[in-house]
Design an enzyme around this catalytic site. Structure first.
Site, mmCIF file in Angstrom:
data_model
loop_
_atom_site.group_PDB
_atom_site.id
_atom_site.type_symbol
_atom_site.label_atom_id
_atom_site.label_comp_id
_atom_site.label_asym_id
_atom_site.label_seq_id
_atom_site.Cartn_x
_atom_site.Cartn_y
_atom_site.Cartn_z
ATOM 1 C CD GLU A 21 15.486 23.785 19.014
ATOM 2 O OE1 GLU A 21 16.687 23.940 19.165
ATOM 3 O OE2 GLU A 21 14.947 23.666 17.903
ATOM 4 C CG ASP A 212 22.457 12.330 17.526
ATOM 5 O OD1 ASP A 212 23.165 11.956 16.589
ATOM 6 O OD2 ASP A 212 21.576 13.215 17.393
HETATM 7 N N1 SAH Z 1 11.846 11.487 15.601
HETATM 8 C C1 SAH Z 1 12.179 12.869 15.424
HETATM 9 C C2 SAH Z 1 12.885 12.988 14.123
HETATM 10 C C3 SAH Z 1 13.734 14.184 14.072
HETATM 11 S S1 SAH Z 1 14.946 14.049 12.860
HETATM 12 C C4 SAH Z 1 10.920 13.682 15.533
HETATM 13 O O1 SAH Z 1 9.870 13.109 15.656
HETATM 14 O O2 SAH Z 1 10.952 14.928 15.502
HETATM 15 C C5 SAH Z 1 16.249 14.784 13.696
HETATM 16 C C6 SAH Z 1 16.300 16.284 13.671
HETATM 17 O O3 SAH Z 1 17.411 16.711 14.450
HETATM 18 C C7 SAH Z 1 16.523 16.834 12.285
HETATM 19 O O4 SAH Z 1 15.717 17.974 12.116
HETATM 20 C C8 SAH Z 1 18.036 17.147 12.232
HETATM 21 O O5 SAH Z 1 18.288 18.459 11.799
HETATM 22 C C9 SAH Z 1 18.561 16.967 13.654
HETATM 23 N N2 SAH Z 1 19.494 15.862 13.923
HETATM 24 C C10 SAH Z 1 19.882 15.473 15.162
HETATM 25 N N3 SAH Z 1 20.717 14.431 15.119
HETATM 26 C C11 SAH Z 1 20.878 14.110 13.813
HETATM 27 C C12 SAH Z 1 21.611 13.091 13.144
HETATM 28 N N4 SAH Z 1 22.336 12.187 13.821
HETATM 29 N N5 SAH Z 1 21.538 13.045 11.790
HETATM 30 C C13 SAH Z 1 20.793 13.945 11.118
HETATM 31 N N6 SAH Z 1 20.064 14.916 11.707
HETATM 32 C C14 SAH Z 1 20.102 15.015 13.046
#
Ligand code: SAH
Length: 249
Positions: A21, A212
């Site tokens: 982003e 998601d």
């Molecule tokens: N594997 C990813 C992990 C990101 S965690 C990486 O390597 O970057 C997911 C991020 O998106 C978090 O910062 C959170 O704010 C957001 N997010 C998206 N879907 C989410 C969900 N189902 N539960 C919690 N946070 C979520």
């Protein structure tokens, strides 16, 4: 009292959750200068005529709080906008939709019985309100951006929940929704930024694109979505937001 962003000179802090982003924003900045501090890179510059500091939050509530506090205390931002992705917490909120927070709740906060469940101790608040004027401007920008996207993508305004947990469990998200019926989306940083901004009296807004459904497929959907859609949305919406700000001056 809510402040407007059109009545004084602003320095806008843009916190992105994902590298995808942030990349486009930094490319679009003029006179960009990057400073490394506390494991983060803060890039100052002019973004579509707005004095801006852009930074990646890293993941989780502490990460979000650290980033917001540093933006205010070290980089002197007057307003903060957070962009990222989130899981849906409501059937009407679909993958690809956009949610602008009216308020944020720390859904893993539980200091009961000393304080009511979800209340942030010593603030008296369960839902931390975002700045109405800034959120309205951001929602307006999102609306204008989405006009050129395929039909059926909706813009929502309401409550976003944050906790130190990637939610990928349909029972867990259903239980949360029972306890917080107005919840539209879940993520991991927004309500922490909200608390910092509340305590420092800084107007802020949070916008999240739904990546998601916070269920068992969340991780796969999330990865796919981030690469294909999220960065384009964040860029397009912030472009509209900055243009909107400049046109009122
Ligand atoms: N594997 C990813 C992990 C990101 S965690 C990486 O390597 O970057 C997911 C991020 O998106 C978090 O910062 C959170 O704010 C957001 N997010 C998206 N879907 C989410 C969900 N189902 N539960 C919690 N946070 C979520």
């Amino acid at each position: 009292m809510t402040s407007t962003i059109s009545d004084k000179k602003i320095r806008l802090g843009i916190i992105s959750a994902l590298a995808e982003e942030q990349e486009g924003l930094i490319d679009a900045m003029q006179d960009a200068v990057t400073v490394t501090h506390g494991m983060r890179e803060y890039t100052t510059g002019t973004l579509w005529h707005v004095d801006t500091v852009a930074v990646l939050s890293r993941i989780g509530k502490v990460a979000g709080a650290m980033t917001a506090a540093t933006l205010v205390e070290k980089f002197g931002v007057t307003h903060i906008v957070f962009t990222g992705v989130a899981g849906s917490a409501d059937r009407a909120v679909r993958v690809g939709d956009v949610v602008v927070a009216e308020s944020l709740v720390q859904h893993d906060m539980d200091a009961s019985p000393l304080f009511p469940r979800f209340e942030v101790p010593l603030t008296g608040l369960t839902r931390l309100p975002s700045d109405l004027a800034l959120s309205t401007q951001l929602a307006g920008a999102a609306g204008r951006f989405l006009e050129n996207e395929p039909d059926g993508i909706k813009l929502h305004r309401g409550t976003i929940g944050s906790g130190d947990q990637f939610i990928n469990d349909s029972v867990r998200i259903a239980t949360l929704k029972e306890r917080l019926p107005d919840l539209l989306a879940v993520e991991m940083e927004g309500a922490a930024v909200a608390q910092v901004c509340f305590e420092l009296n800084i107007p802020f807004a949070v916008i999240r694109t739904i990546s998601d459904n916070a269920n068992e497929e969340a991780a796969t959907d999330f990865m796919h979505f981030v690469k294909t859609v999220a960065s384009r949305y964040a860029f397009g919406i912030l472009h509209e937001f900055c243009k909107g700000y400049v046109s009122t001056h």
